[in-house]
Design a protein around this motif. Structure first.
Motif, PDB file in Angstrom:
ATOM      1  N   ASN A 130     -41.001  -5.101 -58.401  1.00 28.73           N
ATOM      2  CA  ASN A 130     -39.768  -4.588 -57.814  1.00 28.73           C
ATOM      3  C   ASN A 130     -39.366  -3.255 -58.439  1.00 28.73           C
ATOM      4  OD1 ASN A 130     -39.379  -6.719 -56.039  1.00 28.73           O
ATOM      5  ND2 ASN A 130     -38.310  -7.952 -57.559  1.00 28.73           N
ATOM      6  N   SER A 138     -33.224  -6.057 -50.830  1.00 26.68           N
ATOM      7  CA  SER A 138     -34.014  -7.221 -51.222  1.00 26.68           C
ATOM      8  C   SER A 138     -33.736  -8.381 -50.284  1.00 26.68           C
ATOM      9  CB  SER A 138     -33.688  -7.617 -52.667  1.00 26.68           C
ATOM     10  OG  SER A 138     -34.204  -6.657 -53.560  1.00 26.68           O
ATOM     11  N   TRP A 173     -37.408 -12.928 -54.525  1.00 27.57           N
ATOM     12  CA  TRP A 173     -36.985 -11.798 -53.696  1.00 27.57           C
ATOM     13  C   TRP A 173     -38.166 -10.940 -53.252  1.00 27.57           C
ATOM     14  CZ3 TRP A 173     -32.077 -11.825 -52.065  1.00 27.57           C
ATOM     15  CH2 TRP A 173     -31.160 -12.593 -52.791  1.00 27.57           C
ATOM     16  N   GLN A 214     -38.771  -7.185 -51.790  1.00 28.91           N
ATOM     17  CA  GLN A 214     -38.057  -5.914 -51.707  1.00 28.91           C
ATOM     18  C   GLN A 214     -38.519  -5.136 -50.484  1.00 28.91           C
ATOM     19  OE1 GLN A 214     -38.502  -3.042 -54.996  1.00 28.91           O
ATOM     20  NE2 GLN A 214     -36.346  -3.420 -55.396  1.00 28.91           N
TER      21      GLN A 214
END
Length: 424
Positions: free
Chosen positions: A187, A258, A281, A283
């Protein structure tokens, strides 16, 4: 003798998130009848005994963490009231905060008026995510129904492991080994913010909602097939385009949002697992706004497909987090993880379909159902989406003021405009 439960990886991570949000998950179920109150109490007690983390306090010694199972009174968990204004009572209940060191981690309320009822739940995200909360409510309603109609003891709730590494259970031994070596955090940081007012000590939590009718859902579904996009991707593209307009981001800016991923997709089964968290998550990044909403959709689909092709989607960085929490005292681990962890400024969680049959009490489905994620602290925001009876509900839970309410509603106006553009 003191009874303890392990503090699992995601328990610790959501505890770390105390600087970003209140960690509460919210549920509202509306019925056109009044359920059996004593039966509800019995089912709640059985549920709490099957899931002891719900009546535990989180203990942070700075060296280590654990859950301490606590005694409780059903009246501290469950309340019944008859308010004149149900909507205000529901809002006040849903925006409350449960501290991690409280003796109970879930509260349930029943609001009654004019022969109708609203059942609300608030629970600490440290205990379970939206995915498992849906399972919990389904089990809760099924147990209630069997208890009041057939007299069957309401004890049929899932139990088992709450460990994060259950996400590897659906892989082969070789694949699981590879996944457990994904130490890299993929991320990136993005400084684009949702344009709320500056944080203020007088801010209060609120929940803003916007619904889209059955016709809109059907048209989005059909349009998605034409454009090669899921409904989630269409909502995400509308989120992107709307926030560019709301915040006045330059059209040429790269922006990231996200998107929550349910990691149960990697598991062999959930039936033998306890209630816990398995959410990570993805992104989603677009290189620019796009000339119109349809070009934005293409960017979102392209970004989303990159993740979908990866069999280890959502698993990157988990071994590093686990390593970080295990090698140092807890307080030191948190400081180290904070350095490497980037909490998304803008995020979206599509909890998905809420099944009326799963939430039925003695055969009577809710007239309406709602779930939302945590109240975010500025400048962080989370857009939550749920769908019940083909009606999409978008919500944002924010700690803010009246101007922030206006800003969020302006955002929903833009979302509505852009969704209408998509469906033509």
């Amino acid at each position: 003798m003191e009874r303890r439960l392990n503090a699992e990886l995601w328990d610790k991570m959501h505890y770390l998130f105390r600087d970003f949000n209140d960690r509460m998950v919210h549920v509202e179920l509306n019925y056109d009848f009044i359920p059996d109150i004593e039966a509800l109490k019995t089912v709640i007690i059985c549920a709490f005994e099957k899931a002891p983390v719900l009546h535990s306090k989180f203990v942070d010694t700075k060296i280590s963490t654990h859950w301490k199972v606590m005694p409780y009174d059903i009246d501290d968990v469950f309340s019944v009231s008859y308010p004149d204004n149900v909507e205000e009572a529901v809002e006040e209940f849903l925006t409350q905060y449960i501290a991690p060191d409280a003796d109970i981690q879930m509260k349930i309320a029943l609001f009654i008026k004019d022969g109708k009822s609203t059942l609300c739940m608030v629970e600490n995200h440290m205990c379970m995510d939206g995915g498992d909360l849906k399972y919990f409510i389904q089990s809760f309603c099924e147990n209630y129904s069997k208890y009041v109609t057939d007299g069957i003891s309401p004890i049929n709730f899932r139990t088992g492991s709450r460990s994060y590494d259950d996400v590897y259970s659906g892989f082969s031994k070789t694949e699981a080994g590879a996944a457990q070596r994904l130490f890299k955090n993929i991320n990136a940081k993005d400084n684009h913010k949702f344009p709320l007012t500056p944080d203020n000590i007088r801010d209060k939590s609120f929940i803003a909602r916007r619904k889209f009718d059955e016709s809109t859902f059907a048209k989005l579904k059909a349009r998605g097939k034409e454009l090669g996009a899921t409904i989630n991707e269409l909502l995400l593209a509308s989120y992107f385009y709307s926030v560019y307009e709301l915040a006045g981001f330059p059209a040429s800016d790269k922006v990231m949002i996200s998107n929550a991923i349910d990691l149960r997709r990697h598991m062999d089964s959930v039936e033998d697992k306890g209630f816990t968290n398995h959410t990570s998550w993805m992104q989603c990044a677009i290189p620019e706004r796009g000339r119109d909403i349809f070009e934005t959709i293409k960017y979102v689909v392209r970004s989303s497909n990159k993740f979908k092709k990866d069999k280890f989607m959502g698993l990157y960085g988990l071994p590093l987090l686990n390593f970080g929490y295990n090698i140092l005292p807890h307080a030191a681990s948190e400081e180290i993880i904070k350095i490497g962890y980037s909490n998304p400024l803008m995020a979206m969680s599509n909890i998905g379909l809420l099944n009326g049959q799963h939430f039925a009490l003695a055969g009577k489905e809710p007239t309406d159902a709602f779930m939302s994620g945590a109240v975010k602290y500025k400048p962080f925001v989370l857009l939550t989406a749920t769908t019940y009876k083909n009606v999409i509900c978008l919500s944002m839970c924010v700690r803010g003021n009246e101007e922030d309410k206006k800003i969020v509603n302006d955002f929903f106006d833009l979302m509505e405009k852009n969704i209408n553009t998509i469906i033509g």
